[in-house]
Design an enzyme around this catalytic site. Structure first.
Site, PDB file in Angstrom:
ATOM      1  N   HIS A  22      19.756 -40.845   2.964  1.00 20.09           N
ATOM      2  CA  HIS A  22      18.669 -40.128   2.279  1.00 20.09           C
ATOM      3  C   HIS A  22      19.152 -39.547   0.955  1.00 20.09           C
ATOM      4  CE1 HIS A  22      16.089 -40.792   5.673  1.00 20.09           C
ATOM      5  NE2 HIS A  22      17.092 -40.412   6.455  1.00 20.09           N
ATOM      6  N   TRP A  47      43.429  -8.509  -4.004  1.00 14.17           N
ATOM      7  CA  TRP A  47      42.504  -9.626  -4.194  1.00 14.17           C
ATOM      8  C   TRP A  47      41.479  -9.103  -5.179  1.00 14.17           C
ATOM      9  CZ3 TRP A  47      37.290 -10.900  -3.496  1.00 14.17           C
ATOM     10  CH2 TRP A  47      37.007 -12.277  -3.495  1.00 14.17           C
ATOM     11  N   LYS A  64      42.268 -13.490   3.402  1.00 14.56           N
ATOM     12  CA  LYS A  64      41.997 -13.671   4.818  1.00 14.56           C
ATOM     13  C   LYS A  64      40.767 -12.902   5.291  1.00 14.56           C
ATOM     14  CE  LYS A  64      43.074 -15.122   8.935  1.00 14.56           C
ATOM     15  NZ  LYS A  64      42.696 -16.534   9.173  1.00 14.56           N
ATOM     16  N   GLU A  95      33.510 -28.076   9.892  1.00 17.44           N
ATOM     17  CA  GLU A  95      34.749 -27.308   9.912  1.00 17.44           C
ATOM     18  C   GLU A  95      35.901 -28.140   9.330  1.00 17.44           C
ATOM     19  OE1 GLU A  95      35.628 -24.471  10.005  1.00 17.44           O
ATOM     20  OE2 GLU A  95      37.722 -24.438  10.618  1.00 17.44           O
ATOM     21  N   ASN A 113      41.464  -0.465  -0.899  1.00 15.51           N
ATOM     22  CA  ASN A 113      40.879  -1.727  -0.451  1.00 15.51           C
ATOM     23  C   ASN A 113      39.383  -1.486  -0.262  1.00 15.51           C
ATOM     24  OD1 ASN A 113      40.783  -3.253   2.839  1.00 15.51           O
ATOM     25  ND2 ASN A 113      40.094  -4.091   0.929  1.00 15.51           N
ATOM     26  N   GLY A 114      38.567  -2.265  -0.990  1.00 17.32           N
ATOM     27  CA  GLY A 114      37.119  -2.099  -0.859  1.00 17.32           C
ATOM     28  C   GLY A 114      36.468  -2.144  -2.232  1.00 17.32           C
ATOM     29  N   LYS A 121      38.128 -27.068   6.096  1.00 20.11           N
ATOM     30  CA  LYS A 121      39.585 -26.935   6.198  1.00 20.11           C
ATOM     31  C   LYS A 121      40.264 -27.724   5.101  1.00 20.11           C
ATOM     32  CE  LYS A 121      39.998 -24.420   8.146  1.00 20.11           C
ATOM     33  NZ  LYS A 121      39.456 -23.316   8.859  1.00 20.11           N
ATOM     34  N   CYS A 150      42.596  -7.366  -0.151  1.00 14.71           N
ATOM     35  CA  CYS A 150      43.520  -6.297  -0.531  1.00 14.71           C
ATOM     36  C   CYS A 150      44.176  -5.713   0.731  1.00 14.71           C
ATOM     37  CB  CYS A 150      42.874  -5.146  -1.280  1.00 14.71           C
ATOM     38  SG  CYS A 150      42.196  -5.622  -2.874  1.00 14.71           S
TER      39      CYS A 150
HETATM   40  C1  F6R Z   1      38.251 -20.513   6.659  1.00  7.69           C
HETATM   41  C2  F6R Z   1      38.148 -19.118   7.067  1.00  7.69           C
HETATM   42  C3  F6R Z   1      36.944 -18.364   6.650  1.00  7.69           C
HETATM   43  C4  F6R Z   1      36.582 -17.294   7.699  1.00  7.69           C
HETATM   44  C5  F6R Z   1      35.444 -16.413   7.174  1.00  7.69           C
HETATM   45  C6  F6R Z   1      35.000 -15.411   8.202  1.00  7.69           C
HETATM   46  O1  F6R Z   1      39.403 -21.102   7.148  1.00  7.69           O
HETATM   47  O2  F6R Z   1      39.028 -18.575   7.677  1.00  7.69           O
HETATM   48  O3  F6R Z   1      35.869 -19.197   6.392  1.00  7.69           O
HETATM   49  O4  F6R Z   1      36.214 -17.931   8.878  1.00  7.69           O
HETATM   50  O5  F6R Z   1      35.848 -15.760   6.022  1.00  7.69           O
HETATM   51  O6  F6R Z   1      36.035 -14.543   8.527  1.00  7.69           O
HETATM   52  P1  F6R Z   1      35.990 -13.680   9.857  1.00  7.69           P
HETATM   53  O7  F6R Z   1      36.060 -14.637  10.997  1.00  7.69           O
HETATM   54  O8  F6R Z   1      37.196 -12.804   9.768  1.00  7.69           O
HETATM   55  O9  F6R Z   1      34.702 -12.923   9.849  1.00  7.69           O
END
Ligand code: F6R
Length: 606
Positions: A502, A75, A601, A479, A99-100, A483, A2
């Site tokens: 396994h 969100w 994000k 990773e 937000n929260g 991605k 949010c």
């Molecule tokens: C994936 C991604 C997430 C963040 C995770 C932690 O591309 O960006 O997996 O890495 O949500 O976020 P931060 O780094 O902001 O604590």
């Protein structure tokens, strides 16, 4: 998770709010809404889905005209994405964006229902709006302070009252909020990019502070109404840094920023060719006093920690335990005052990581955070902070933040290894020299873009695929797999190459794509054997290896060759083809690369 904004100034409020929200859409895009004072009355417009739906709705219907208002991009947590659950919430007297999560909202809802209030949405936020309405005594500051003592959970709140048509009120606890200070106009926002077009100056609102904002004044008090004085912050980057600059997506732009942001992160931490974390207050004496190191984070940041574990253990010979924050916080970890707990977080606001920081402090461990967003909660609350200087990362899928987090893992490992006497000064200098060569090697690795695009075209119809690797390649392949799945929606798993037989190898059938990462010389033969095992069962193998690695042509169906650095540092270079394969696959599948479904994000709820 949010985004909230607010504006008080001479400009067209709807235009400013919509523009600011567009910079925060990465925080959630389930719905958007604004509340604007129009002819001294609160006018609310909201719509389910992306911001453009709200824009279209207002174009076809009514576009509020005014100079003061608040806005929200959602969100969803409580209640599905819908018009009715969209923020702002409230009535003709008070309107709220949030937000929260209000944890005790059911109790508050019952209390208010007994007083005759009816609720139209399923959200926790509506209870805040109605609680404000119930306790309103003509004095917004007092009313807000009163309800903040009653609500539990996390919040950044933007509030307007119809009795005060030139004023925005704001408060926060555990969710970020800044107050942007312009010339003859002021703002509130969840994050700096929202205000950069208008100003680079801002205040950081702290927990349990209330801000009162008009076009020409900002005043901040604590819950008792006592004024709080603050230092004005200045954003180190401008609006351009938060724009796409000709790239089709933020993700692609951010992949290409990696050489530059790596230099920006690493160079200030090197002195006379040696690692120098002392600038963050972290001395060698302090480092060698730790019994154990815990690295705790979520998602991509945790994957950076995994690379950290391999490198720290190998070079510095100190035990490192890596965990995901949401598990760590509930498993009663054995930590004490001789341990170091390192938190890695791009946003510095991730709820689970923040909870681990608080737990570690309670247990008297020393805490170091590796954070990108300046002044964020995790940065402020930890004992020491090492800032990564990646600039704003807008793409929901993290790329440049990951590589700069890796660079800090290396600097930390080098300094600790030296402090422990596990490497000599000469070896340390060589490692630093190699680290300094990485940006150039990454620049060269961009040449694989076309190959990655071609590989992406071969992956678009896959139902599922595997990533395999050993050692650091395994840490990196986790990773790579994340991605790919998060932006292309193709299921993928990452496995230690030796672990396949396994159980998981039974998944391999004719044509299944397997991405094998093999950048570690000492493990190359073993990984090649594992590649042969999957190939014999029909897998289509994509091999990522150093350009200096010689393997038979028929080992893999496609080979992605990248510039070589010392093996320990290869994850930083090999991250690039991983990111690009995910990017191009998602683009070719027509996915919304920068805003993958269901994600946001900054995950400020647990
Ligand atoms: C994936 C991604 C997430 C963040 C995770 C932690 O591309 O960006 O997996 O890495 O949500 O976020 P931060 O780094 O902001 O604590």
């Amino acid at each position: 998770m949010c985004g909230i904004v607010g504006y008080a100034g001479p400009g067209d409020c709807t235009d400013v709010l919509m523009d600011a929200l567009s910079k925060l859409e990465y925080r959630g895009y389930d719905s958007a809404g604004i509340a604007v004072f129009e002819d001294n009355a609160i006018t609310v417009e909201k719509a389910k889905g992306r911001l453009k739906n709200l824009e279209e709705k207002m174009e076809a219907g009514h576009r509020p005209k005014g100079h003061v208002g608040i806005g929200h991009t959602r969100w969803a947590t409580h209640g599905e994405p819908s018009d009715i659950n969209s923020h702002p919430h409230g009535n003709k007297r008070v309107s709220v964006v949030h937000n929260g999560i209000i944890e005790n909202y059911i109790k508050i809802k019952r209390f208010l229902a007994d007083k005759g209030y009816e609720f139209s949405s399923e959200t926790d936020t509506e209870t805040v709006a109605k609680l404000l309405d119930y306790y309103y005594n003509g004095n917004p500051g007092e009313t807000i302070a009163k309800i903040l003592r009653k609500i539990e959970g996390s919040y950044a709140l933007g509030i307007i009252f119809s009795d005060f048509p030139d004023t925005i009120f704001a408060a926060r606890k555990d969710s970020p909020l800044i107050i942007g200070v312009g010339e003859g106009e002021n703002f509130i926002a969840s994050d700096v990019p929202a205000i950069l077009k208008y100003t680079r100056d801002y205040y950081l609102l702290e927990h349990n502070e209330i801000a009162v904002i008009t076009r020409d004044s900002v005043s901040i008090t604590d819950l008792d109404g006592e004024p709080v004085s603050k230092e004005l912050q200045h954003a180190g980057w401008d609006e351009e840094a938060a724009e796409k600059n000709g790239y089709e997506h933020f993700m692609l732009k951010e992949i290409h920023e990696q050489p530059e942001v790596l230099k920006r992160t690493v160079l200030p931490r090197i002195m006379d060719g040696m690692p120098f974390l002392d600038e963050c207050g972290i001395t060698s004496d302090m480092l060698k006093s730790f019994r154990k190191i815990y690295i705790v984070a979520c998602g991509t940041a945790m994957h950076a920690g995994l690379v950290g574990k391999y490198v720290i253990e190998k070079l510095a010979r100190t035990e490192v335990i890596v965990d995901i924050a949401s598990e760590f916080r509930y498993r009663e970890p054995v930590i004490g005052d001789r341990d170091l707990v390192m938190l890695i977080s791009q946003s510095g606001e991730t709820a689970d990581t923040k909870a681990v920081l608080r737990l570690a402090k309670e247990k008297r461990a020393v805490t170091i955070s590796v954070v990108n967003v300046k002044g964020s909660s995790i940065a402020r609350e930890s004992d020491f902070v090492i800032y990564t200087h990646a600039g704003p990362e807008i793409s929901v899928a993290s790329t440049k933040a990951y590589t700069v987090q890796l660079s800090i893992m290396y600097l930390f490992a080098f300094q600790l290894a030296l402090a422990n006497g596990a490497i000599t000064e000469k070896e340390c200098r060589e490692l630093i020299e190699e680290l300094l060569s990485v940006p150039e090697k990454i620049e060269k690795s961009f040449d694989v873009a076309e190959t990655c695009q071609y590989i992406g075209s071969k992956l678009i119809n896959a139902d599922s695929l595997l990533y395999i690797g050993r050692g650091l390649d395994y840490a990196l392949s986790m990773e790579g797999s994340l991605k790919l799945k998060e932006i292309s929606y193709i299921h993928s798993e990452s496995y230690g190459a030796g672990e396949l037989k396994h159980g998981t190898i039974s998944l391999v059938t004719d044509g299944m794509p397997v991405i094998a990462v093999a950048t570690q010389e000492d493990l190359l033969d073993k990984t090649i054997s594992n590649i042969k095992e999957v190939k014999a069962r029909g897998a289509k193998v994509i091999l990522i290896c150093k350009e200096t690695t010689r393997v038979a042509d028929d080992i893999a169906d496609y080979q992605v060759k990248i510039p070589a650095v010392k093996d320990a540092l290869m994850p930083m270079v090999a991250a690039v083809p991983m990111q690009m394969i995910a990017y191009y696959t998602a683009v070719l599948r027509g996915c919304d690369v920068d805003k993958p479904r269901n994600l946001a994000k900054s995950v400020t709820v647990e």
